[in-house]
Design an enzyme around this catalytic site. Structure first.
Site, PDB file in Angstrom:
ATOM      1  N   PHE A   1       6.114  -2.850 -12.921  1.00  0.00           N
ATOM      2  CA  PHE A   1       5.071  -3.369 -12.042  1.00  0.00           C
ATOM      3  C   PHE A   1       5.437  -4.791 -11.622  1.00  0.00           C
ATOM      4  CE2 PHE A   1       0.910  -5.497 -11.456  1.00  0.00           C
ATOM      5  CZ  PHE A   1       0.404  -4.695 -10.458  1.00  0.00           C
TER       6      PHE A   1
ATOM      7  N   HIS B   1      -9.280  -7.075   2.079  1.00  0.00           N
ATOM      8  CA  HIS B   1      -8.106  -6.213   1.993  1.00  0.00           C
ATOM      9  C   HIS B   1      -7.330  -6.476   0.708  1.00  0.00           C
ATOM     10  CE1 HIS B   1      -8.863  -5.750   6.280  1.00  0.00           C
ATOM     11  NE2 HIS B   1      -8.165  -4.648   6.184  1.00  0.00           N
TER      12      HIS B   1
ATOM     13  N   GLY C   1      -8.333 -14.608   1.815  1.00  0.00           N
ATOM     14  CA  GLY C   1      -9.720 -14.586   2.273  1.00  0.00           C
ATOM     15  C   GLY C   1     -10.233 -13.300   2.882  1.00  0.00           C
TER      16      GLY C   1
ATOM     17  N   PHE D   1       0.829  -1.211   0.000  1.00  0.00           N
ATOM     18  CA  PHE D   1       0.000   0.000   0.000  1.00  0.00           C
ATOM     19  C   PHE D   1       0.867   1.266   0.000  1.00  0.00           C
ATOM     20  CE2 PHE D   1      -2.832   3.090   2.190  1.00  0.00           C
ATOM     21  CZ  PHE D   1      -3.894   3.048   1.312  1.00  0.00           C
TER      22      PHE D   1
ATOM     23  N   VAL E   1       1.018  -9.433  -2.711  1.00  0.00           N
ATOM     24  CA  VAL E   1      -0.274  -9.359  -2.035  1.00  0.00           C
ATOM     25  C   VAL E   1      -0.959 -10.717  -2.184  1.00  0.00           C
ATOM     26  CG1 VAL E   1      -2.377  -8.017  -1.723  1.00  0.00           C
ATOM     27  CG2 VAL E   1      -0.397  -6.942  -2.759  1.00  0.00           C
ATOM     28  N   ILE E   2      -1.251 -11.324  -1.046  1.00  0.00           N
ATOM     29  CA  ILE E   2      -1.848 -12.666  -1.069  1.00  0.00           C
ATOM     30  C   ILE E   2      -3.291 -12.573  -0.600  1.00  0.00           C
ATOM     31  CG2 ILE E   2      -1.680 -14.988  -0.061  1.00  0.00           C
ATOM     32  CD1 ILE E   2       1.403 -14.388   0.114  1.00  0.00           C
TER      33      ILE E   2
ATOM     34  N   ARG F   1       6.486 -17.853  -8.276  1.00  0.00           N
ATOM     35  CA  ARG F   1       6.822 -16.758  -9.199  1.00  0.00           C
ATOM     36  C   ARG F   1       8.033 -15.946  -8.730  1.00  0.00           C
ATOM     37  NH1 ARG F   1       0.418 -15.235  -9.876  1.00  0.00           N
ATOM     38  NH2 ARG F   1      -0.119 -17.387 -10.382  1.00  0.00           N
TER      39      ARG F   1
HETATM   40  N1  RBF Z   1       0.723  -5.652   2.328  1.00  0.00           N
HETATM   41  C1  RBF Z   1       1.248  -6.375   1.335  1.00  0.00           C
HETATM   42  O1  RBF Z   1       2.206  -5.958   0.693  1.00  0.00           O
HETATM   43  N2  RBF Z   1       0.714  -7.630   1.022  1.00  0.00           N
HETATM   44  C2  RBF Z   1      -0.355  -8.151   1.673  1.00  0.00           C
HETATM   45  O2  RBF Z   1      -0.765  -9.269   1.358  1.00  0.00           O
HETATM   46  C3  RBF Z   1      -0.935  -7.383   2.707  1.00  0.00           C
HETATM   47  N3  RBF Z   1      -2.034  -7.865   3.366  1.00  0.00           N
HETATM   48  C4  RBF Z   1      -2.594  -7.086   4.310  1.00  0.00           C
HETATM   49  C5  RBF Z   1      -3.752  -7.547   4.967  1.00  0.00           C
HETATM   50  C6  RBF Z   1      -4.337  -6.756   5.926  1.00  0.00           C
HETATM   51  C7  RBF Z   1      -5.561  -7.279   6.610  1.00  0.00           C
HETATM   52  C8  RBF Z   1      -3.790  -5.474   6.244  1.00  0.00           C
HETATM   53  C9  RBF Z   1      -4.433  -4.586   7.281  1.00  0.00           C
HETATM   54  C10 RBF Z   1      -2.651  -5.030   5.621  1.00  0.00           C
HETATM   55  C11 RBF Z   1      -2.028  -5.815   4.659  1.00  0.00           C
HETATM   56  N4  RBF Z   1      -0.876  -5.372   4.012  1.00  0.00           N
HETATM   57  C12 RBF Z   1      -0.343  -6.119   3.021  1.00  0.00           C
HETATM   58  C13 RBF Z   1      -0.153  -4.144   4.454  1.00  0.00           C
HETATM   59  C14 RBF Z   1      -0.519  -2.894   3.691  1.00  0.00           C
HETATM   60  O3  RBF Z   1       0.114  -2.901   2.407  1.00  0.00           O
HETATM   61  C15 RBF Z   1      -0.015  -1.647   4.481  1.00  0.00           C
HETATM   62  O4  RBF Z   1       1.374  -1.737   4.671  1.00  0.00           O
HETATM   63  C16 RBF Z   1      -0.684  -1.523   5.844  1.00  0.00           C
HETATM   64  O5  RBF Z   1      -2.077  -1.622   5.720  1.00  0.00           O
HETATM   65  C17 RBF Z   1      -0.321  -0.191   6.521  1.00  0.00           C
HETATM   66  O6  RBF Z   1      -0.700   0.912   5.726  1.00  0.00           O
END
Ligand code: RBF
Length: 158
Positions: free
Chosen positions: A115, A90, A87, A59, A83-84, A129
């Site tokens: 990207f 988010h 379920g 994010f 990003v996984i 991957r």
């Molecule tokens: N960041 C990732 O890069 N990959 C993820 O799979 C990922 N899953 C998340 C799931 C949840 C429920 C939350 C709250 C955050 C997740 N984030 C993930 C972190 C997100 O990118 C970010 O760093 C945080 O939400 C703080 O702004």
């Protein structure tokens, strides 16, 4: 064909590349980073001309990429994150917002932005991957970026 064909090569010199790496799922993003740097190095980009900037999660990637682009010091950027699905809704929010943000940086600053965001259903698919069964997407995005640096240079001097 008699058209003027314009296309990039993989032969780029004296460029500076910034890589934004998300720490979330870091054991996978580190493999993507290795694949990226290895491919760039094998195409003649010295490691001293590559900066890797770490951020907490995917994010945050667009903001960091935007700040790097704003410096005007980079010929291209590469964004790496995983990003996984897992379920939760988010997944969609983070994947969509990160993708849009990365694309926005590319268009606003007019530099190639690679990207390298893996969006998968499972952790196993992400591992596949990042240097195992399905190659290393970090290396693939590095190739794309080399081509785009070359192409951008040609388009800038049309
Ligand atoms: N960041 C990732 O890069 N990959 C993820 O799979 C990922 N899953 C998340 C799931 C949840 C429920 C939350 C709250 C955050 C997740 N984030 C993930 C972190 C997100 O990118 C970010 O760093 C945080 O939400 C703080 O702004």
């Amino acid at each position: 064909m008699q058209v003027n064909k314009i296309e990039g090569t993989f032969n780029v010199k004296d460029v500076r590349i910034g890589i934004v790496v998300s720490r979330w799922n870091s054991f996978i993003t580190e493999r993507l980073l290795e694949g990226t740097v290895d491919t760039l190095r094998r195409h003649g980009i010295e490691e001293s001309r590559i900066d890797a900037v770490y951020c907490p999660g995917s994010f945050e990637i667009p903001l960091v990429a935007s700040k790097l682009a704003e410096t005007g010091k980079f010929d291209a950027l590469i964004c790496l994150g995983v990003v996984i699905r897992g379920g939760t809704p988010h997944f969609e929010y983070i994947a969509t917002s990160t993708t849009r943000g990365i694309s926005d940086v590319m268009l606003k600053y007019q530099i190639p932005v690679g990207f390298g965001l893996l969006t998968t259903d499972t952790i196993e698919q992400a591992i596949e991957r990042a240097g195992t069964k399905a190659g290393n997407k970090g290396g693939e995005v590095a190739m794309t970026i080399l081509e785009m640096i070359s192409l951008s240079g040609q388009l800038d001097s049309l």
